[in-house]
Design a protein around this motif. Structure first.
Motif, PDB file in Angstrom:
ATOM      1  N   HIS A 264      -1.469 -43.801 -19.729  1.00 42.19           N
ATOM      2  CA  HIS A 264      -2.403 -42.709 -19.980  1.00 42.19           C
ATOM      3  C   HIS A 264      -2.082 -41.544 -19.048  1.00 42.19           C
ATOM      4  CE1 HIS A 264      -5.973 -41.059 -21.811  1.00 42.19           C
ATOM      5  NE2 HIS A 264      -6.459 -40.730 -20.624  1.00 42.19           N
ATOM      6  N   TYR A 266      -3.886 -38.095 -17.488  1.00 43.26           N
ATOM      7  CA  TYR A 266      -5.126 -37.359 -17.276  1.00 43.26           C
ATOM      8  C   TYR A 266      -4.809 -35.924 -16.869  1.00 43.26           C
ATOM      9  CZ  TYR A 266      -7.264 -42.021 -16.876  1.00 43.26           C
ATOM     10  OH  TYR A 266      -7.683 -43.303 -17.098  1.00 43.26           O
ATOM     11  N   HIS A 310     -14.086 -42.067 -16.936  1.00 43.39           N
ATOM     12  CA  HIS A 310     -13.141 -41.287 -17.722  1.00 43.39           C
ATOM     13  C   HIS A 310     -12.409 -42.125 -18.776  1.00 43.39           C
ATOM     14  CE1 HIS A 310     -13.299 -37.471 -15.536  1.00 43.39           C
ATOM     15  NE2 HIS A 310     -13.416 -38.181 -14.428  1.00 43.39           N
ATOM     16  N   ASP A 311     -12.472 -43.433 -18.678  1.00 40.25           N
ATOM     17  CA  ASP A 311     -11.604 -44.251 -19.514  1.00 40.25           C
ATOM     18  C   ASP A 311     -12.222 -45.635 -19.662  1.00 40.25           C
ATOM     19  OD1 ASP A 311      -9.536 -45.617 -20.731  1.00 40.25           O
ATOM     20  OD2 ASP A 311      -7.967 -44.784 -19.462  1.00 40.25           O
ATOM     21  N   GLY A 317      -9.131 -43.655 -23.799  1.00 38.36           N
ATOM     22  CA  GLY A 317      -9.439 -42.671 -22.778  1.00 38.36           C
ATOM     23  C   GLY A 317     -10.663 -41.853 -23.126  1.00 38.36           C
ATOM     24  N   SER A 321     -11.226 -35.716 -20.219  1.00 34.47           N
ATOM     25  CA  SER A 321     -10.139 -35.713 -19.236  1.00 34.47           C
ATOM     26  C   SER A 321      -8.763 -35.796 -19.895  1.00 34.47           C
ATOM     27  CB  SER A 321     -10.312 -36.881 -18.260  1.00 34.47           C
ATOM     28  OG  SER A 321     -10.283 -38.118 -18.949  1.00 34.47           O
ATOM     29  N   GLY A 322      -8.714 -35.678 -21.225  1.00 32.07           N
ATOM     30  CA  GLY A 322      -7.432 -35.706 -21.908  1.00 32.07           C
ATOM     31  C   GLY A 322      -6.645 -34.423 -21.694  1.00 32.07           C
ATOM     32  N   GLU A 333      -1.189 -42.762 -15.312  1.00 34.14           N
ATOM     33  CA  GLU A 333      -1.762 -44.067 -14.984  1.00 34.14           C
ATOM     34  C   GLU A 333      -1.072 -45.142 -15.805  1.00 34.14           C
ATOM     35  OE1 GLU A 333      -3.814 -46.988 -17.099  1.00 34.14           O
ATOM     36  OE2 GLU A 333      -5.140 -45.250 -17.294  1.00 34.14           O
TER      37      GLU A 333
END
Length: 795
Positions: A264, A266, A310-311, A317, A321-322, A333
Motif C-alpha cells: 500500500h 499512503y 487509515h487502513d 485502504g 489517505s490514498g 507499507e
C-alpha cells in the motif's frame, strides 16, 4: 485470476503457444476457465489513412473523409472527430465490424444525407483507453491496409481458477514457476537491486499488535510525480481486469498481481504522527477506498496514525489517505498479517478485496524485503523521487516446514513410479530444498505443504496426473451387494411414487430469506454469518417456502396448474444448539386442478381433500401404517384452521400435515387463489418390526372367498368418519380385513345434529365358511365397538 501471455513470458522463457500453455496448466492442476483473444474483438478494423477531409454540407461539426484502406478504391466516411484531417493515419471500422465498447454492428448508412462506409474509431470505442476526444492517431509510417489487431499486437489473456491451498499461484510469477517445473520453459530469476536510502525515514513505523501484524516494513519516497502509468504497465493491468488509475496505485497492484504480494502507498501529507499496526478501538469507523463506512471492533487489526484509522489491515485502504495526482511524498507499507485474523475480519465486515484473498491464504513472509525493494525501484524508475532508509518493525514468522520424505511414496500413495532423481528435480524447480537424506524443506510461499502426502501431490501433479494408470478396485466374487442405505432407498421409492401420481419434482435452495423462514419456523432459526446473499441467509425450517416461491415464479410465467414436490432436509435448531436435519417431503398444489371443459364447466381448483389424498398415498408408499393414522387438527398457523389437519400415530407422533394455506400465508408469498400443501415428516415414520432380509414373504391367496357386510350408524354430526372406520376395523382383527366408508347422509330420516355413516366391512374366513352364528357374533362386535364412539346402529 487473469493474466496475459506477454505478462507470463516476462517471467517464463518459453516458445510455447497459447494452446500448449493452456493444456499444461490444466495438467498440473491450474484450471483454465477461459482464454480471451482480443484479436477477435478487433476483427473488421484496419489501419487506414485519411486522404481528404471536407466539411459536411448539412452539419457544421461533421466532416466527409476520403479513406485509403490499402486496397481498392477509397471509401467515403462521415466523421465528427475534431482531429480528423487529411494525412492522418488511424483505425477504420468497416461495415460488419462490431464496436467492442458498445456492441454496435457497423453498416453502410447515410449521415445527414451523405453516405458513410464505416467509422473512424477512438481508443475508448476499441476499449484501448479512456480517450474519446478524437480518433486514434497512429504513426505516419503505420502500414495502411494492415489488420489493426495484427498491428496493435493483441495479446491473449488466460483466465485461471486458483484453489484456496495455492497462495503461491495468486501471482503470475508463481504460475510461471509451476510451468517451468513442468518442463515448459525456464523460470527467470527475480533480479532486484537494493535501493539505499539517502535520508532517515521521517515517519515512525511500529506494530503494537504482534499477533495480528508480526512484521510491518515501510519507507518514504519524496519528490515523486504521480503521472499516468507507462503503457506496458497499463497493458498488464488491463489484461488482469484492472482499471489503470495512476502510476503509484498501479505499481502496488502490479506487485500484488505479479508476485502475490499486496502493498500500500499512503499520501504522506495525509498522515500525522506515527503509523502503527494496532487493534481497532471499539466503535472506531473508517471510510474505505470503496466509499463505504465500516464499524470496527477490537478483534480487527488496522493501520492508524495519531488522527485515526487509515487502513483495514490486509483488506482495504482508507479513502482519505490514498494517493492522488497531487501526491508528491508517499509512505510505502508492506507487511505480514495473520491469515486467520484477515479472514475473520473480512467475513465480519462482509468485505472482499484482492488483498484479502491473498493474505487470508497466506503470503510469503520471506518476501517482505524483496517486495519493498522491488516496489521502491519501480516507483523511482516511473515517478522519480528519493527514497528514505527502510524501517522494519517486528519480524515475520520464518518457521520452515521440514518433512522426512521417502521417494517410494510416489508409487505407494500416488500410483506412479517416478525416479528419485526426477522427483528431486521437480521439487527443487518448485522452490523446495532437498537434503541428501531426503529431508524436504518447503519454501515460504507454500504454507499448504505440511507432510509427506503433500510432497507426493506436488511430484505427481507436475509429472502429470494423466500418467497415472487406471486400476480397477478389488471386487468380491458373485453378485454385488446393494450399496444404497435404507434412507436412500426410501427417497428413490418416494420420488418414483410422487412422479407416478402426476407430481413434478422441484429442487430449491436450502437457504431462505429470513422473513420467509420465520413464517414457517416453530423455533429459533439457523442464520448464516456469511451468506451467499441477504436473500439466502436462513436455513430452511420447512420445504414449503421454497416450493411456494417456485409456484409463484411459474404462475407468473403463465403456468395454469402446478403440482410440485421436493424431497430434502429441513434444519431445526435444538435446545443444545446442535443442528437437527430431518428428511421431509413437501408438496404444493396451485392453480387449476382441472381445466374448464364442455363436460365439467368451469375450471376446478385444488382443495384440502386433494392434499389429504397425496398425504395418504405417499405415506403408504413410504411404508407408514396408514390404516392406523388419526386425522387431527393443529396443522400450524401457516394453514387454514378449518381446512387443514395432521396425520398422527397416537396423539404425539405427527407423520404429516396437509390442507389449504392460510390466506395470510398466501399473501406473504404473493400467491393468488387457493393453494394446497402437504408436508410429510419421513423421519417420524416408525421402522418395520422384525424385518429380516430384503425379500418379501411368499404370497399365499386365501382358500375361501371374502364376505362383505354393510353397517349404517347414526353418530353426532361432529364425529370424524375416520374414527368410526378405525373402530370398526379393530372390532375383530381375526376376521375383519378391511373397512371403508361409502356413504355420509344427512337429511330426511336423520335426527338434527346427527349424520348417517355407512361402512362396508370385508370379512375373510380362514378354515371354513361363516355360518349365521359366526356373522352375528362379528356384527355384535362391530356394533359394540361403534357404540364406544356414541354410534347407534341404524334400523
Amino acid at each position: 485470476m487473469k493474466f496475459s501471455l506477454t505478462w507470463l513470458k516476462d517471467y517464463l522463457d518459453t516458445e510455447a503457444g497459447v494452446e500448449e500453455i493452456s493444456a499444461r496448466l490444466n495438467a498440473i492442476g491450474i484450471e483454465v476457465e477461459g482464454i480471451e483473444d482480443p484479436a477477435a474483438k478487433l476483427s473488421g478494423f484496419r489501419v487506414a489513412k485519411v486522404l481528404t477531409a471536407e466539411r459536411h454540407p448539412d452539419a457544421d461539426k461533421l466532416q466527409v473523409l476520403t479513406i485509403d484502406t490499402g486496397e481498392g478504391a477509397p471509401l467515403q466516411v462521415v466523421c465528427g472527430a475534431p482531429n480528423a484531417r487529411a494525412g492522418l493515419v488511424g483505425v477504420l471500422g468497416l461495415p460488419g465490424a462490431v464496436v467492442p465498447a458498445n456492441g454496435m454492428t457497423l453498416r453502410k448508412a447515410a449521415v445527414r444525407g451523405v453516405e458513410s462506409n464505416g467509422m473512424m474509431c477512438s481508443t475508448r470505442e476499441l476499449e484501448l483507453g479512456e480517450d474519446h476526444d478524437g480518433i486514434i492517431e497512429l504513426p505516419a509510417d503505420a502500414p495502411v491496409g494492415m489488420a489493426f489487431a495484427a498491428y496493435h499486437g493483441a495479446d491473449p489473456v488466460f483466465d485461471v481458477a486458483i484453489t484456496p491451498n495455492r497462495p503461491d499461484c495468486m501471482g503470475v510469477y508463481g504460475i510461471a514457476r509451476d510451468l517451468a517445473a513442468a518442463g515448459l520453459g525456464a523460470l527467470k530469476p527475480i533480479a532486484v537491486l537494493a535501493v539505499d536510502g539517502t535520508f532517515p525515514c521521517p515517519t515512525e513505523i511500529r506494530t503494537d499488535d504482534p499477533a495480528g501484524c508480526p512484521a510491518f516494513y515501510g519507507r518514504v519516497i519524496r519528490g515523486v510525480k504521480n503521472r499516468p502509468s507507462p503503457q506496458w504497465l497499463q497493458d498488464r493491468l488491463k489484461s488482469a481486469g484492472q482499471r489503470p488509475i495512476s502510476a503509484l496505485v498501479d505499481l502496488t497492484n502490479y506487485l500484488m498481481l505479479g508476485f502475490g504480494r499486496p502493498a500500500h502507498a499512503y499520501d504522506l501529507t495525509q498522515l500525522s504522527g506515527a503509523v502503527v499496526a494496532r487493534r481497532a478501538a471499539d466503535g472506531e469507523k473508517v471510510i474505505a477506498l470503496n466509499g463505504k463506512e465500516y464499524a470496527l471492533d477490537p478483534a480487527m487489526t488496522v493501520i492508524a496514525d495519531d488522527s485515526g484509522v487509515h487502513d483495514i489491515a490486509g483488506i482495504m485502504g482508507g479513502e482519505h489517505s490514498g494517493c492522488s495526482e497531487a501526491t508528491s511524498d508517499v509512505l510505502l507499507e508492506i507487511a505480514y498479517f495473520d491469515p486467520e485474523r484477515i479472514a475473520a475480519t473480512g467475513r465480519q465486515l462482509n468485505l472482499t478485496s484482492d488483498a484479502r484473498s491473498r493474505f487470508e491464504r497466506g503470503v510469503d513472509p520471506q518476501f517482505l524485503d524483496t517486495g519493498l525493494e522491488m516496489l521502491t525501484r519501480l516507483i523511482l524508475e516511473t515517478c522519480g523521487g528519493e527514497a528514505s532508509q527502510v524501517i522494519r518493525a517486528g519480524k515475520a514468522p520464518l518457521g520452515l516446514t521440514r518433512i522426512a520424505y521417502d521417494p517410494a511414496l510416489a508409487e505407494t500413495l500416488g500410483g506412479i513410479a517416478i525416479p528419485a532423481g526426477e522427483q528431486r528435480r521437480i521439487l527443487e524447480a518448485l522452490g523446495f530444498s532437498v537434503a541428501d537424506d531426503w529431508t524436504v524443506t518447503a519454501p515460504g510461499w507454500r504454507p499448504d505443504v505440511a507432510g509427506a502426502p503433500d510432497i507426493v501431490e506436488e511430484v505427481v501433479r507436475i509429472r502429470g496426473l494423466d500418467a497415472i494408470e487406471s486400476v480397477p478396485l478389488p471386487r468380491a466374487d458373485g453378485v454385488a451387494r446393494p450399496t444404497a442405505t435404507p434412507v436412500q432407498k426410501l427417497e428413490r421409492r418416494l420420488r418414483r411414487a410422487a412422479a407416478a401420481r402426476g407430481l413434478n419434482e422441484a429442487v430449491t435452495w436450502s437457504f431462505l430469506p429470513t422473513d420467509e423462514a420465520e413464517a414457517f419456523a416453530d423455533g429459533p432459526l439457523w442464520v448464516l454469518d456469511n451468506p451467499i446473499s441477504e436473500d439466502m441467509k436462513a436455513m430452511r425450517p420447512s420445504l414449503l417456502p421454497g416450493l411456494l416461491s417456485a409456484a409463484k415464479r411459474n404462475l407468473d410465467r403463465g403456468a395454469a396448474s402446478l403440482r410440485l414436490f421436493e424431497i430434502g432436509r429441513r434444519y431445526l435448531r435444538g435446545a443444545d444448539e446442535r443442528s437437527d436435519e430431518r428428511l421431509t417431503l413437501g408438496v404444493v398444489l396451485a392453480g387449476e386442478k382441472a381445466a374448464r371443459g364442455w363436460a365439467t364447466g368451469k375450471a376446478q381448483a385444488f382443495d384440502a381433500f386433494d392434499a389429504k389424498a397425496e398425504a395418504f398415498g405417499l405415506l403408504a408408499e413410504a411404508g407408514a401404517p396408514v390404516e392406523n393414522l388419526q386425522v387431527m387438527g393443529e396443522a400450524g398457523g401457516q394453514f387454514h384452521p378449518g381446512q387443514s389437519a395432521t396425520l398422527r400415530l397416537g396423539p404425539k407422533t405427527v407423520l404429516a400435515r396437509f390442507g389449504m394455506l392460510h390466506p395470510a400465508t398466501a399473501r406473504a408469498f404473493d400467491l393468488d387463489g387457493p393453494v394446497a400443501a402437504v408436508e410429510l415428516f419421513l423421519d417420524a415414520i416408525p421402522g418395520k418390526r422384525g424385518a429380516s432380509g430384503f425379500a418379501r414373504p411368499a404370497y399365499a391367496p386365501p382358500a375361501l372367498q371374502a364376505v362383505t357386510r354393510d353397517f349404517a350408524f347414526l353418530v353426532a354430526a361432529g364425529t370424524p368418519a375416520g374414527d368410526l372406520v378405525r373402530a370398526v376395523r379393530g372390532a375383530d382383527k381375526a376376521n375383519i380385513v378391511g373397512a371403508r366408508l361409502f356413504d355420509d347422509f344427512r337429511g330426511q330420516g336423520v335426527p338434527d345434529g346427527q349424520k348417517s355413516l355407512a361402512v362396508e366391512v370385508t370379512l375373510q374366513p380362514a378354515d371354513k365358511s361363516y355360518g349365521e352364528a359366526d356373522l352375528k357374533a362379528i356384527a355384535d362386535k362391530v356394533t359394540a365397538a361403534a357404540a364406544k364412539l356414541g354410534a347407534q346402529l341404524r334400523a
